[in-house]
Each structure stands twice: as C-alpha cells, then as structure tokens.
Design a protein around this motif. Structure first.
Motif, mmCIF file in Angstrom:
data_model
loop_
_atom_site.group_PDB
_atom_site.id
_atom_site.type_symbol
_atom_site.label_atom_id
_atom_site.label_comp_id
_atom_site.label_asym_id
_atom_site.label_seq_id
_atom_site.Cartn_x
_atom_site.Cartn_y
_atom_site.Cartn_z
ATOM 1 N N PHE A 1 0.829 -1.182 0.000
ATOM 2 C CA PHE A 1 0.000 0.000 0.000
ATOM 3 C C PHE A 1 0.872 1.243 0.000
ATOM 4 N N SER A 2 0.242 2.379 0.298
ATOM 5 C CA SER A 2 0.924 3.651 0.182
ATOM 6 C C SER A 2 2.082 3.787 1.153
ATOM 7 N N ASP A 3 2.140 2.946 2.180
ATOM 8 C CA ASP A 3 3.263 2.963 3.093
ATOM 9 C C ASP A 3 4.544 2.660 2.332
ATOM 10 N N GLY A 4 4.424 1.916 1.235
ATOM 11 C CA GLY A 4 5.558 1.658 0.352
ATOM 12 C C GLY A 4 6.469 0.569 0.850
ATOM 13 N N ALA A 5 7.046 0.763 2.032
ATOM 14 C CA ALA A 5 8.041 -0.179 2.529
ATOM 15 C C ALA A 5 7.418 -1.346 3.263
ATOM 16 N N THR A 6 6.120 -1.305 3.499
ATOM 17 C CA THR A 6 5.477 -2.328 4.314
ATOM 18 C C THR A 6 4.534 -3.175 3.473
ATOM 19 N N ALA A 7 4.831 -4.471 3.386
ATOM 20 C CA ALA A 7 3.938 -5.396 2.685
ATOM 21 C C ALA A 7 2.789 -5.754 3.604
ATOM 22 N N SER A 8 1.554 -5.718 3.076
ATOM 23 C CA SER A 8 0.379 -5.958 3.902
ATOM 24 C C SER A 8 -0.521 -6.997 3.266
ATOM 25 N N VAL A 9 -1.341 -7.632 4.092
ATOM 26 C CA VAL A 9 -2.372 -8.542 3.609
ATOM 27 C C VAL A 9 -3.607 -7.718 3.284
ATOM 28 N N LYS A 10 -4.059 -7.789 2.064
ATOM 29 C CA LYS A 10 -5.189 -6.981 1.635
ATOM 30 C C LYS A 10 -6.481 -7.460 2.284
ATOM 31 N N LEU A 11 -7.276 -6.502 2.786
ATOM 32 C CA LEU A 11 -8.579 -6.804 3.382
ATOM 33 C C LEU A 11 -9.637 -5.902 2.767
ATOM 34 N N GLU A 12 -10.852 -6.400 2.710
ATOM 35 C CA GLU A 12 -11.981 -5.596 2.274
ATOM 36 C C GLU A 12 -12.863 -5.289 3.473
ATOM 37 N N GLY A 13 -13.613 -4.207 3.371
ATOM 38 C CA GLY A 13 -14.581 -3.895 4.411
ATOM 39 C C GLY A 13 -14.194 -2.692 5.233
ATOM 40 N N TRP A 14 -14.589 -2.722 6.491
ATOM 41 C CA TRP A 14 -14.414 -1.584 7.389
ATOM 42 C C TRP A 14 -13.863 -2.038 8.728
ATOM 43 N N LEU A 15 -13.242 -1.098 9.415
ATOM 44 C CA LEU A 15 -12.845 -1.307 10.801
ATOM 45 C C LEU A 15 -13.785 -0.478 11.667
ATOM 46 N N ILE A 16 -14.528 -1.138 12.545
ATOM 47 C CA ILE A 16 -15.383 -0.433 13.491
ATOM 48 C C ILE A 16 -14.536 -0.132 14.722
ATOM 49 N N ALA A 17 -14.204 1.127 14.917
ATOM 50 C CA ALA A 17 -13.321 1.506 16.022
ATOM 51 C C ALA A 17 -13.987 1.230 17.363
ATOM 52 N N GLN A 18 -13.222 0.636 18.279
ATOM 53 C CA GLN A 18 -13.713 0.376 19.622
ATOM 54 C C GLN A 18 -12.973 1.196 20.674
ATOM 55 N N GLU A 19 -11.864 1.786 20.276
ATOM 56 C CA GLU A 19 -11.089 2.614 21.189
ATOM 57 C C GLU A 19 -10.629 3.866 20.453
ATOM 58 N N ALA A 20 -10.272 4.889 21.212
ATOM 59 C CA ALA A 20 -9.753 6.130 20.623
ATOM 60 C C ALA A 20 -8.253 5.990 20.397
ATOM 61 N N CYS A 21 -7.880 5.007 19.569
ATOM 62 C CA CYS A 21 -6.470 4.731 19.291
ATOM 63 C C CYS A 21 -5.902 5.774 18.322
ATOM 64 N N VAL A 22 -4.603 5.942 18.389
ATOM 65 C CA VAL A 22 -3.916 6.857 17.477
ATOM 66 C C VAL A 22 -3.654 6.146 16.156
ATOM 67 N N ALA A 23 -4.029 6.784 15.055
ATOM 68 C CA ALA A 23 -3.759 6.269 13.712
ATOM 69 C C ALA A 23 -2.519 6.970 13.174
ATOM 70 N N SER A 24 -1.427 6.209 12.953
ATOM 71 C CA SER A 24 -0.134 6.779 12.588
ATOM 72 C C SER A 24 0.234 6.454 11.148
ATOM 73 N N ARG A 25 1.132 7.254 10.594
ATOM 74 C CA ARG A 25 1.600 7.019 9.232
ATOM 75 C C ARG A 25 2.463 5.772 9.129
ATOM 76 N N SER A 26 3.133 5.403 10.221
ATOM 77 C CA SER A 26 4.007 4.224 10.203
ATOM 78 C C SER A 26 3.625 3.281 11.329
ATOM 79 N N LEU A 27 4.087 2.042 11.229
ATOM 80 C CA LEU A 27 3.776 1.044 12.245
ATOM 81 C C LEU A 27 4.320 1.446 13.607
ATOM 82 N N ARG A 28 5.443 2.119 13.623
ATOM 83 C CA ARG A 28 6.069 2.489 14.888
ATOM 84 C C ARG A 28 5.718 3.901 15.330
ATOM 85 N N GLY A 29 4.841 4.545 14.591
ATOM 86 C CA GLY A 29 4.482 5.919 14.918
ATOM 87 C C GLY A 29 3.670 6.011 16.194
ATOM 88 N N SER A 30 3.815 7.125 16.890
ATOM 89 C CA SER A 30 3.088 7.341 18.141
ATOM 90 C C SER A 30 2.218 8.586 18.104
#
Length: 340
Positions: free
Chosen positions: A17-46
């Motif tokens: 995906f757009s992360d470029g350096a990170t290979a991901s397993v493609k999924l369809e659908g939606w994520l229903i958020a259950q917590e107010a988690c931080v969404a980061s640009r990178s896996l290690r982002g805070s």
C-alpha cells in the motif's frame, strides 16, 4: 426486531500500500473503532489522529499474514490518508444487513469452525463482556480505592474481575437516561449517580467480583451500558455475574494463576477457552495489553457473546453465539499483586 449480520473475510494475496516499505495482507470492508487509538503514518508511529469509537473506517489490510499486530485504514480520500492502528483498536466487518434473521461473524484468518451463529433463547443480542486482570489494572492506577486495598489473599488477586457487559454496537449506550445523569457519568461523578436496587446476595457478590464498586464503577456501568441491556440493574448484574462465575471456575483462570509473573500468549489463552468451553470459543476472545516499563502486561480480555444471557443460556452457549474477533495483542505478562 432487526438483527445484524457481520461478515468478514481475508484475502490471501499480498500487496503493497501507500506505506511503500510495508507489505500488507489486503482486506476488504471496514474497521469499526472500539477505542480512541492513534492512527499513525508508520507502524512504529506514536502520533496522529485519534479514532472515533463506534465509527467505521475503510479497511486496507494488515501488516502481515500470521498474527498481525496492526490494521491499515483510510482516514480520508486517497492513499495519502492511509494510517496504521493497533489490531485491538477495532473489529473488522465486511457487510451489515439489518434485515437478516441470524448473526454470523468471520474474522481475518478465521476458518469456519462450525460454531458461527450459535443459538440462544430469546431475541438475539450482541454483547461484549470486558473482564480485567486487576493486578495489571492497579499498576497504572495505584491511587484507586480498590487498588490501595488490594492484597495477595483477596479474590481479585487470582481471579478475573468484571469491568462491564456492553451491548453492541458500542454506540448503544445511555438508554432512557436523563441528561443530568449523563453529565454526571461523563464527568466521572459516579458517586452522584443513583444507588442501585440490588438484592443483598447480588450486591455482596458484585463487591467481590467487581472491586471497582469501591470507586462506584458499578453505577457507571449500569447507567452507560446496563440500561441498554435490561430494565433493571438486578438482571444486568445477575446475568453478568453468572458469566463471570463460569469463567472464574474454568481452565482459563487456572492458566492465568499458574503463570503469574510469566508471559502467556494470546494463542494459549484462546486454546484454553477452546478446551474449557468448546471448539471455536477462543475465536470470540480478544486480549488487551499495556506496556509498563520493560514489561507488556495483559490487562483485559474482551469476550464476545451472543445474548440474551438469562438462564438456561450457559457461558459456552453465549460464546458459540458471539462474534468472532481478532486476537488482539500477542500476549504478555500475568501481573502479580503489588507495585512491580
């Protein structure tokens, strides 16, 4: 009554995906958020935008095939808005059909185990039973009344404790509750909330299984969640305590007690559920963890049940009827009592 079908599937192909350096397993659908988690640009982002609990986000994939730790979601338009969130932050769904007669859930990586759509008597409801490992909870909240008084021989040192029973979806809260009580609850003025009308036996058992009653947690949980479960607090807590009794007398509790001070994997926990309550039960369990210095502590289990929970429905019946879910964190330490 309208019922909901949630179906989720995992594509087997790998993509980038757009992360470029990170290979991901493609999924369809939606994520229903259950917590107010931080969404980061990178896996290690805070840092980044916080998710809104209850909101659906377009799902892009996971970071790996086996035991993924993060979902990739799309916050806005285009690939530049793709972000990473921890996998325990929400539930993956593909389709919602409000006219469907049954509830069936499948999750990323989950094969058909023959237990989806388990039957329970009465109108179908989706529930989440949140249970805490109290010593880990108290590591970050030592000033709470229930934590100041915790000791090695108390029930919550070696048993799961009740956080709450939450009707789903998560936005199903504060049913027929006055604006004043909502304000008091959201302001954490829980001692201002009304005294609950409970039988003496229920009240005494609740004090043991829900040590947070010392901080009026039971009033908060009833006002916010219980009012959407039943017409009275006695029914809400009687059903909750019956589920807790089954869990605390099972091999799952024995697994935790036998490993106090040691790491336990989410896989082992799910397998313990399968052994105790039947094949597929573990797929209804999500493990929540928190970093505490150099340790990663297991703080909570989130158990997806299908209701209603009134007798004769057993904990095993309710598990079979519950949604499947991602495993959450990979595992962590079973914390002992006291400041570590």
């Amino acid at each position: 009554m309208k019922r909901i079908i949630l179906l989720a599937s995992l594509a087997t192909a790998l993509t980038t995906f757009s992360d470029g350096a990170t290979a991901s397993v493609k999924l369809e659908g939606w994520l229903i958020a259950q917590e107010a988690c931080v969404a980061s640009r990178s896996l290690r982002g805070s840092s980044g935008e916080e998710l809104e609990p209850g909101r659906a986000y377009v799902l892009r994939g996971t970071n790996r095939v086996d035991d993924p730790s993060h979902y990739q979601i799309r916050l806005g338009q285009g690939g530049n808005s793709d972000r990473w969130v921890r996998i325990e932050c929400g539930v993956h769904v593909v389709r919602a059909d409000t006219d469907a007669p049954e509830t069936e859930i499948a999750v990323p990586g989950g094969e058909n185990d023959g237990n989806s759509g388990g039957k329970v008597s009465g109108p179908r409801t989706d529930l989440l039973l949140a249970v805490s490992w109290q010593p880990a909870f108290c590591e970050s909240r030592p000033q709470q009344r229930e934590c100041k008084s915790q000791h090695q021989d108390r029930f919550d040192a070696s048993h799961f404790t009740l956080h709450g029973l939450w009707p789903q979806p998560r936005e199903n809260v504060y049913c027929d509750v006055s604006d004043r009580m909502k304000r008091d609850d959201k302001g954490r003025r829980w001692d201002w909330l009304p005294l609950l009308d409970l039988e003496a036996s229920t009240r005494n058992e609740l004090k043991k299984v829900m040590p947070g009653t010392a901080s009026f947690l039971h009033r908060h949980e009833w006002i916010k969640h219980g009012t959407c479960y039943s017409e009275d607090a006695e029914t809400y807590y009687r059903d909750s305590l019956r589920m807790m009794e089954a869990l605390n007398s099972s091999d799952v509790q024995k697994l935790f007690v036998a490993n106090v001070g040691h790491n336990v994997s989410a896989k082992a926990i799910r397998e313990a559920f399968n052994s105790a309550f039947g094949p597929g039960s573990g797929k209804r369990v999500q493990v929540s963890c928190r970093n505490d210095g150099n340790r990663r502590l297991i703080t909570e289990l989130r158990i997806y049940l299908g209701g209603p929970l009134a007798e004769p429905t057993s904990f095993a019946d309710a598990l079979r009827a519950g949604e499947k879910t991602a495993p959450g964190c990979n595992g962590g330490v079973i914390d002992p009592v006291g400041d570590q």
